[in-house]
Design an enzyme around this catalytic site. Structure first.
Site, PDB file in Angstrom:
ATOM      1  N   GLU A  85       6.897   6.451 -19.569  1.00  0.00           N
ATOM      2  CA  GLU A  85       5.646   6.549 -18.812  1.00  0.00           C
ATOM      3  C   GLU A  85       5.701   7.574 -17.685  1.00  0.00           C
ATOM      4  OE1 GLU A  85       7.901   4.276 -18.692  1.00  0.00           O
ATOM      5  OE2 GLU A  85       8.081   3.293 -16.761  1.00  0.00           O
TER       6      GLU A  85
ATOM      7  N   HIS B  30      12.405   5.939 -19.257  1.00  0.00           N
ATOM      8  CA  HIS B  30      11.014   5.579 -18.938  1.00  0.00           C
ATOM      9  C   HIS B  30      10.033   6.560 -19.586  1.00  0.00           C
ATOM     10  CE1 HIS B  30      11.728   2.476 -15.833  1.00  0.00           C
ATOM     11  NE2 HIS B  30      12.883   3.113 -15.711  1.00  0.00           N
TER      12      HIS B  30
ATOM     13  N   LYS C  58      -6.258   7.219  -8.747  1.00  0.00           N
ATOM     14  CA  LYS C  58      -7.286   8.071  -8.145  1.00  0.00           C
ATOM     15  C   LYS C  58      -8.045   8.901  -9.185  1.00  0.00           C
ATOM     16  CE  LYS C  58      -8.735   9.129  -3.984  1.00  0.00           C
ATOM     17  NZ  LYS C  58      -8.819   8.111  -2.915  1.00  0.00           N
TER      18      LYS C  58
ATOM     19  N   GLY D 218      12.749  -3.193 -14.358  1.00  0.00           N
ATOM     20  CA  GLY D 218      12.842  -4.131 -13.241  1.00  0.00           C
ATOM     21  C   GLY D 218      14.145  -3.898 -12.510  1.00  0.00           C
TER      22      GLY D 218
ATOM     23  N   CYS E   2      13.671   0.154 -20.229  1.00  0.00           N
ATOM     24  CA  CYS E   2      14.707  -0.031 -19.211  1.00  0.00           C
ATOM     25  C   CYS E   2      15.166  -1.490 -19.149  1.00  0.00           C
ATOM     26  CB  CYS E   2      14.205   0.491 -17.866  1.00  0.00           C
ATOM     27  SG  CYS E   2      15.547   0.744 -16.700  1.00  0.00           S
ATOM     28  N   TYR E   3      14.847  -2.237 -18.066  1.00  0.00           N
ATOM     29  CA  TYR E   3      15.246  -3.650 -18.025  1.00  0.00           C
ATOM     30  C   TYR E   3      14.680  -4.373 -19.247  1.00  0.00           C
ATOM     31  CZ  TYR E   3      15.487  -8.540 -16.532  1.00  0.00           C
ATOM     32  OH  TYR E   3      15.733  -9.890 -16.477  1.00  0.00           O
TER      33      TYR E   3
ATOM     34  N   SER F 179     -17.655   4.340   3.444  1.00  0.00           N
ATOM     35  CA  SER F 179     -17.057   5.290   4.386  1.00  0.00           C
ATOM     36  C   SER F 179     -17.447   6.725   4.057  1.00  0.00           C
ATOM     37  CB  SER F 179     -15.540   5.173   4.333  1.00  0.00           C
ATOM     38  OG  SER F 179     -15.071   5.697   3.098  1.00  0.00           O
ATOM     39  N   GLY F 180     -17.989   6.907   2.854  1.00  0.00           N
ATOM     40  CA  GLY F 180     -18.272   8.272   2.413  1.00  0.00           C
ATOM     41  C   GLY F 180     -17.139   8.797   1.557  1.00  0.00           C
ATOM     42  N   GLY F 181     -16.016   8.093   1.525  1.00  0.00           N
ATOM     43  CA  GLY F 181     -14.882   8.501   0.701  1.00  0.00           C
ATOM     44  C   GLY F 181     -15.111   8.157  -0.773  1.00  0.00           C
ATOM     45  N   VAL F 182     -14.242   8.678  -1.631  1.00  0.00           N
ATOM     46  CA  VAL F 182     -14.414   8.498  -3.075  1.00  0.00           C
ATOM     47  C   VAL F 182     -14.407   7.017  -3.457  1.00  0.00           C
ATOM     48  CG1 VAL F 182     -13.519   9.195  -5.333  1.00  0.00           C
ATOM     49  CG2 VAL F 182     -12.929  10.531  -3.330  1.00  0.00           C
ATOM     50  N   ASP F 183     -13.427   6.271  -2.956  1.00  0.00           N
ATOM     51  CA  ASP F 183     -13.234   4.911  -3.452  1.00  0.00           C
ATOM     52  C   ASP F 183     -14.410   3.996  -3.109  1.00  0.00           C
ATOM     53  OD1 ASP F 183     -10.847   6.052  -4.087  1.00  0.00           O
ATOM     54  OD2 ASP F 183      -9.714   5.076  -2.490  1.00  0.00           O
ATOM     55  N   SER F 184     -14.842   4.037  -1.848  1.00  0.00           N
ATOM     56  CA  SER F 184     -15.943   3.131  -1.506  1.00  0.00           C
ATOM     57  C   SER F 184     -17.239   3.615  -2.157  1.00  0.00           C
ATOM     58  CB  SER F 184     -16.100   2.979   0.013  1.00  0.00           C
ATOM     59  OG  SER F 184     -16.480   4.189   0.613  1.00  0.00           O
TER      60      SER F 184
END
Ligand code: XMP
Length: 513
Positions: A171, A169, A369, A55, A82-83, A223-228
């Site tokens: 991660e 970190h 993604k 943080g 960290c924090y 939209s034709g995109g991956v996410d939608s």
């Protein structure tokens, strides 16, 4: 009992969702909860371990986030990062001081003695640090397990209390062996089994969506995109025909794209949903006529998109929920109390303002993604959609400099199709982050047969990037490039010159407008 999980307690760090994602990579479920969460929730038997994030604050700041110290008596394993590490030291009677030298970026740690969490680390090992404050005195019962040149306590632990901490970190990828620490915490210290998979994500989300929307209708803009596309496939699995997908074709898509979307989601596709395609290209072209300013073009495309979407959805009765393909990077990483921000970039014009919805369905909102792609593959979406390159909401409208006309769109579509075909054939498609053809508004003199030509110049762009905020040009091998250029000038009517855009971002942007 709920499914077993590791809870990441958010103290405002930049990497909080990344921690959860790294735990999910261990096939153990993980969620990010705010630091204000009630202790009883953390006491639930399903919570197998707790991670405190980093943080921006100092533990001594008046407004710095703290947590009820009773958390340390829950008997749950805790890892502070960290924090989070400084908070553990501070709350349990150690000391944190403001260091004279900040550590930022790649740093070398050396191990000290045994450690249950750094046991598989080499010594020295490269880690990522980002701090000014540091732990200067350990609480009773703790021992240091790593140091750096400027930080004598770079990691510490008290295994009998089940408490572990790293100033660095684990991660972040720059911490070369970080995943080992997270695995050891998750499996050996928290006792989790690697049973959670993307399949489990699908099963859980299907249940969750059914619980949220019941027998009500849900609307999604495809939209034709991956996410939608992944959102559509997932919601259709949960509620079938109660999902209405409106696909607005603004006429500015890549060649064959509208058909590809229809093949997957239309009546002959494999998904059970209502597919509503709208061919609005004539309307878009008429509104764009005579407009050459890039911002004005973007605004017109956004507003027209919204107009068409609203008109179409107003025809539908009793739609109570709006679904969106928001994914984690789309949301503002505001740190404390992250709240889902409505995605506006992808939706071209933002949300329909005149429509009232009872709720938002955003099943991918915590995924990155590559996790979305994995879910998409499992849901049976074709590679052409799962591995689709990013494509701007205003489409080819921002890849044609100056006024947009159907003729210019045809030229870009044809040239782009050839470009993509040849890049794929050369086996380069998965190496390049984004590549496309655009149309300069420039015409120049050429010769075809015995005649003079005065035709357009096509611009080819190929960039390499991790975050799309900065980008470097990708070097396409000469033989591949020569072949692409030959094909474009020979096959695309109206083009007599091809230029290769070799500019980085900054100072250029990836798209031409
Ligand atoms: P720029 O051109 O800003 O692009 O360097 C960075 C990334 O964002 C994409 N992009 C957009 N995506 N709506 C979108 O959904 C937009 O209006 C838009 N403009 C740019 C671009 O393709 C690249 O991946």
């Amino acid at each position: 009992m709920d499914k077993e999980k590791i809870v990441v307690v958010d103290f405002g760090g930049q990497y909080n969702q990344l921690i959860a994602r790294r735990i999910r990579q261990c096939h153990v479920y993980s969620e990010v909860w705010p630091y204000t969460v009630a202790l009883e929730k953390l006491a639930d038997p399903s919570v197998k371990g707790i991670i405190f994030t980093g943080g921006p604050n100092s533990v001594y700041d008046e407004k710095s986030p703290h947590i009820d110290p009773k958390i340390f008596s829950l008997g749950k394993p805790i890892l502070g990062i960290c924090y989070g590490a400084q908070l553990i030291a501070y709350e349990l009677g150690g000391e944190v001081t403001h260091a004279e030298t900040s550590e930022y970026g790649k740093t070398i740690i050396t191990r000290i003695g045994d450690s249950k969490i750094l046991g598989r680390f080499s010594s020295p090992s490269e880690v990522f640090m980002s701090h000014t404050d540091r732990v200067s005195k350990l609480p009773e019962g703790f021992k240091a397990t790593a140091k750096t040149e400027h930080c004598p306590i770079a990691a510490f632990e008290a295994p009998d209390k089940l408490i572990y901490a790293t100033q660095f970190h684990p991660e972040v990828r720059h911490t070369l062996e970080g995943q080992k620490a997270l695995e050891d915490f998750t499996y050996n210290i928290c006792g989790c089994k690697p049973t959670w998979k993307s399949e489990s994500f699908i099963t859980e989300q299907v249940e969750e969506i059914r619980k949220q929307v019941g027998d009500k209708k849900v609307l999604l803009g495809l939209s034709g995109g991956v996410d939608s596309a992944v959102t559509a496939a997932l919601i259709s699995k949960a509620i079938g025909k109660n999902l209405y997908c409106v696909f607005v074709d603004h006429g500015l898509l890549r060649k064959n794209e509208a058909k590809e979307v229809e093949d997957v989601f239309g009546p002959n596709g494999k998904f059970d949903l209502n597919f509503i395609p709208v061919d609005a290209s004539k309307l878009f072209f008429s509104k764009l006529q005579g407009v050459s300013d890039p911002e004005q073009k973007r605004k017109i495309i956004g507003a027209t998109f919204l107009e068409v979407f609203e008109e179409e959805t107003n025809k539908l009765d009793d739609v109570e929920f709006l679904a969106q393909g928001t994914i984690y990077p789309d949301r503002i990483e505001s740190g404390l109390g992250i709240s889902a921000k409505i995605k506006s970039h992808h939706n071209v014009g933002g949300l329909p303002k005149n429509m009232k919805f009872k709720g938002l369905v955003e099943p991918l909102k915590n995924l990155f993604k590559d996790e979305v792609r994995e879910v998409g593959k499992l849901l049976g979406l074709p590679d052409s959609i799962v591995y689709r390159q990013p494509f701007p909401g205003p489409g080819l409208g921002v890849r044609i400099i100056g006024e947009v006309t159907p003729e210019k769109v045809r030229i870009v579509q044809e040239a782009d199709y050839i470009y993509r075909e040849e890049i794929k054939k050369a086996g380069l498609d998965k190496n390049i982050s984004q590549y496309f053809a655009a149309l300069s508004n420039m015409r120049s003199v050429g010769v075809m047969g015995d005649s003079r030509t005065y035709d357009y110049a096509v611009v080819l762009r190929a960039v390499q990037t991790d975050d799309f905020m900065t980008a470097k040009p990708y070097l396409i091998p000469n033989d591949v490039m020569i072949n692409i250029v030959d094909r474009i000038v020979n096959e695309v009517k109206g083009v007599n010159r091809v230029l290769y855009d070799f500019t980085s971002k900054p100072p250029s942007t990836i798209e031409l407008e």
